[in-house]
Enzyme design. Sequence first.
Site, PDB file in Angstrom:
ATOM      1  N   ASN B 135      16.348  -0.601 -18.119  1.00 55.68           N
ATOM      2  CA  ASN B 135      16.053  -1.578 -17.063  1.00 55.68           C
ATOM      3  C   ASN B 135      17.190  -1.603 -16.057  1.00 55.68           C
ATOM      4  O   ASN B 135      18.176  -2.318 -16.219  1.00 55.68           O
ATOM      5  CB  ASN B 135      15.829  -2.957 -17.704  1.00 55.68           C
ATOM      6  CG  ASN B 135      15.473  -4.021 -16.683  1.00 55.68           C
ATOM      7  OD1 ASN B 135      15.705  -3.841 -15.483  1.00 55.68           O
ATOM      8  ND2 ASN B 135      14.929  -5.123 -17.148  1.00 55.68           N
ATOM      9  N   CYS B 138      15.943  -5.111 -12.713  1.00 55.74           N
ATOM     10  CA  CYS B 138      15.805  -6.558 -12.633  1.00 55.74           C
ATOM     11  C   CYS B 138      16.721  -7.114 -11.531  1.00 55.74           C
ATOM     12  O   CYS B 138      17.926  -6.960 -11.574  1.00 55.74           O
ATOM     13  CB  CYS B 138      16.167  -7.152 -13.984  1.00 55.74           C
ATOM     14  SG  CYS B 138      15.582  -8.825 -14.172  1.00 55.74           S
ATOM     15  N   THR B 204      10.695  -5.242  -9.638  1.00 52.07           N
ATOM     16  CA  THR B 204      10.310  -6.274  -8.670  1.00 52.07           C
ATOM     17  C   THR B 204      11.218  -6.277  -7.443  1.00 52.07           C
ATOM     18  O   THR B 204      12.333  -5.775  -7.475  1.00 52.07           O
ATOM     19  CB  THR B 204      10.324  -7.656  -9.315  1.00 52.07           C
ATOM     20  OG1 THR B 204      11.626  -7.873  -9.867  1.00 52.07           O
ATOM     21  CG2 THR B 204       9.280  -7.760 -10.411  1.00 52.07           C
ATOM     22  N   CYS B 349     -19.042 -11.201  16.028  1.00 51.73           N
ATOM     23  CA  CYS B 349     -17.963 -12.184  15.887  1.00 51.73           C
ATOM     24  C   CYS B 349     -16.909 -12.008  16.976  1.00 51.73           C
ATOM     25  O   CYS B 349     -16.188 -12.939  17.310  1.00 51.73           O
ATOM     26  CB  CYS B 349     -17.312 -12.098  14.508  1.00 51.73           C
ATOM     27  SG  CYS B 349     -16.360 -10.600  14.234  1.00 51.73           S
ATOM     28  N   CYS B 382      -6.841   3.677  17.320  1.00 47.75           N
ATOM     29  CA  CYS B 382      -5.735   3.099  16.545  1.00 47.75           C
ATOM     30  C   CYS B 382      -6.192   2.503  15.217  1.00 47.75           C
ATOM     31  O   CYS B 382      -5.401   2.280  14.327  1.00 47.75           O
ATOM     32  CB  CYS B 382      -5.006   2.038  17.363  1.00 47.75           C
ATOM     33  SG  CYS B 382      -5.925   0.500  17.575  1.00 47.75           S
ATOM     34  N   CYS B 385      -9.461  -2.225  15.222  1.00 47.12           N
ATOM     35  CA  CYS B 385     -10.786  -2.865  15.201  1.00 47.12           C
ATOM     36  C   CYS B 385     -11.442  -2.692  13.839  1.00 47.12           C
ATOM     37  O   CYS B 385     -12.081  -3.613  13.323  1.00 47.12           O
ATOM     38  CB  CYS B 385     -11.675  -2.315  16.313  1.00 47.12           C
ATOM     39  SG  CYS B 385     -11.860  -0.517  16.312  1.00 47.12           S
ATOM     40  N   CYS B 389     -12.405  -5.985  11.530  1.00 49.25           N
ATOM     41  CA  CYS B 389     -13.850  -6.255  11.453  1.00 49.25           C
ATOM     42  C   CYS B 389     -14.191  -6.809  10.072  1.00 49.25           C
ATOM     43  O   CYS B 389     -13.816  -6.226   9.055  1.00 49.25           O
ATOM     44  CB  CYS B 389     -14.640  -4.972  11.709  1.00 49.25           C
ATOM     45  SG  CYS B 389     -16.429  -5.218  11.554  1.00 49.25           S
TER      46      CYS B 389
END
Lengths: 443, 433
Positions: B135, B138, B204, B349, B382, B385, B389
């Site tokens: 480890n 950590c 993490t 929309c 790009c 959209c 969407c």
Amino acid sequence: MPNDSFTPGVVPGRLEPETYQEQFSDLHPPLDAHEALVAADRCYFCHDAPCITACPTEIDIPLFIRQIATGTPDAAAKTILTQNIMGGMCARVCPTEELCEQACVRELAEGKPVLIGQLQRYATDHLQQQDIHPFSRAPSTGQKVAVVGAGPAGLSCAHRLAMLGHDVVVYDARPKAGGLNEYGIATYKTTDGFAQAEVDWLLKIGGIEIHYGKALGPDLSLDALRDGFDAVFLGMGLGGVNALGVAGDGKEGVLDAVNFIADLRQASDVASVPVGRDVVVIGGGMTAVDAAVQAKLLGALNVTLVYRRGRDRMNASVFEQDLAAAKGVRIVTHAVPTAVLGNGAVREIEFAYVDAAMQPTGQTLRLAADQVFKAIGQTFAGDGMPALENGKIKVDAAGRTALEGVWAGGDCASGGDDLTVTAVAEGRDAALDIHAHLTGKAG
Amino acid sequence: MADLKSDFVGIKSPNPFWLASAPPTDKEYNVRRAFEAGWGGVVWKTLGLDPHVVNVNGPRYGAIWGADRRLLGLNNIELITDRPLQTNLDEIKVVKRDYPDRAMVVSLMVPCEEEPWKFILPKVEDTGADGVELNFGCPHGMSERGMGSAVGQVPQYIEMVTRWVKANTRMPVIVKLTPNITDIKKPAEAAMRGGADAVSLINTINSITSVDLDLFAPEPTIDGKGAHGGYCGPAVKPIALNMVAEIARTPEMAHLPISGIGGITTWRDAAEFMALGARNVQVCTAAMTYGFKIVQEMISGLSEYMDEKGMTSVDNLVRRAVPNVTDWQHLNLNYVAKAKINQDLCISCGRCFAACEDTSHQAISMSEDRVFEVIDAECVACNLCVNVCPVEDCITMEAMAPGLVDPRTGKVVEPDYANWTTHPNNPAAKAAE
């Protein structure tokens, strides 16, 4: 229990006392905080959103929903109330399925619109239950405006005028303010005295004085108001009820649906309101459905709603029709009343079936009836009014009547649907025009 | 059903799904439940020297959520095992005895000196464990004491400690890497130089999940104060995928086995890690969110996918996407695409319009009646959209066939591949001429 659903005649107390409580509770229980967050998250925050366009008061719906989603329901309420001071009542009674929610892109996409009405109620309740009034008055203009009618149009107009610094005197024929909000809407749509609570909250703006029991005509004259005030806004309701115009329509038990609805709203105990065993409601609008559903909720054994055309022509929305059907109301279409039968009191009512062109088909229908509610439309009644158009006070887009210094809005005025939300919009817009006029900025 | 059997540096397990060293593998009770649920292996929560560490007695976890409180990211300030060393060793031994077909790897963290490693490694070997994981990742608490990510951030230390461990055990050694560095390849190379059999990543990420705006304190808050914790869960997956790929596509490390970790929640996440070079995967947050049963979906999902693809072994999937991970400079600049809106699917929309109009290239038009259309002469493909969407597959990117004229540039779409290295606007390319 002396009476039940089978008791003949028109009697009160057909149900157990606790059943009434259940029957007349909130049609849509309020969303809790988590439900509101989940419902709010479904909003796509559309560009130039179709729901805003569909709202007669043009509330910025995506903005207020985003404000709910981000944990600021009071800011959401202010967004709503800025456009529609009766946003709380509209959240309860608007036919959202035909307005904002019908326009919602998720209705188009999945048949499941964002719950705009319930979210609006969540936000406005959140603010109003803390007794917060988020608006304040501009410095006094010294101008006085008379408002006739303390319904949605009149109060909306009065509030906006008061905000803009004018002093407002409101006159109403009834002993309470609210108009149809107080007298004309089904009990299960506005529970716990909400209509009066909303009026009290609205009046916190200050500068609005209400005189009750004052009707235009018997108690007040339009000329006197014009003399005594800098401007006048007329926001009355529809006083006349259309008659059936058939033999026997004066018999005992043939009643106006609007009075039945008002009696229920004003009853301290709904159990005391008498209802027939066999009830027939004639009409196809919201009033007809409100009367039919509530007759059923009061324990009537048979309730039949009879409409002269097809379901697609009914003014009541599909949601309202389904609600009626779900509560056990039978809906009969394509039938017109031809005679009210009975010895003194109504016992039966006869209908003729008609085709799409309203021509009799030769077939008839007889329904047992100890109570008949007429809900076939109301008319504007009043003398000495500004010029009328189609039976209502003629107004332009700004709410101006043919008389100088007199504006009108709501059900008594031409244009727009007879909806609470439309009345609020008309009252607000007339106030803005009155303000422009009084401050010399009128176009 | 595809065979999911896994052999990771000689450690065999019935499937490639291991539980990462973390709270779910803290003790015998949990690990037995995990094996009963079907997990292929576990990395036992990190052991250290006695006296064992202690944990805070307030909140150890903070989170961020999506709609309906779907947990998207979790952060923790829990330390290594807070139980005596011998207790853990005894439990590891009986669990391994009872589940001989499952992988049992033991995570270790001791001070950065050779003696403690010499002390602890034989004890682990004695349990019958299949391997050890070092480890070095950590990021909280232990790093303040010169362990965990404090070691993992210094490649020389990684190499040194790995060498000590390899010299003192016959068990396979996996080095777990911290993402809290600038270039993941450096610690990975150090581990390899030190003789590591494999690396596992990511541990993490340093994080503060949120701030309490009444207390003015970071979450999770312990008596009014907060310390940074280690971030994990679905939110970190893109970061982890990139780090795995960076190692996998480095030729010198192409054969260094990788155990993929970081936000793996579904079979699909696992498959993506494996396609980018992980030979197996480790899971933690998903199990902490939904319980051990999720492994059943991972097993059925990966099997179904492999069957569809005609893959008979997980090795068929490992590294399949690695050749397609490249540098920006090698992307084909002659490839031209345009957004296309499927009007039958469009729900009007207008999010594509708002995004393009306000923040991109003004390449979507809006009509009075809310019809949205792509303006090919402005569209740079790009993909914004597509990303905003709300309707799946409503907007797609369509490649233009060679020979057509791109209405934006007025140039013919060339059939040949050409990248930045040879582009006329590249000063370096010109200099090379």
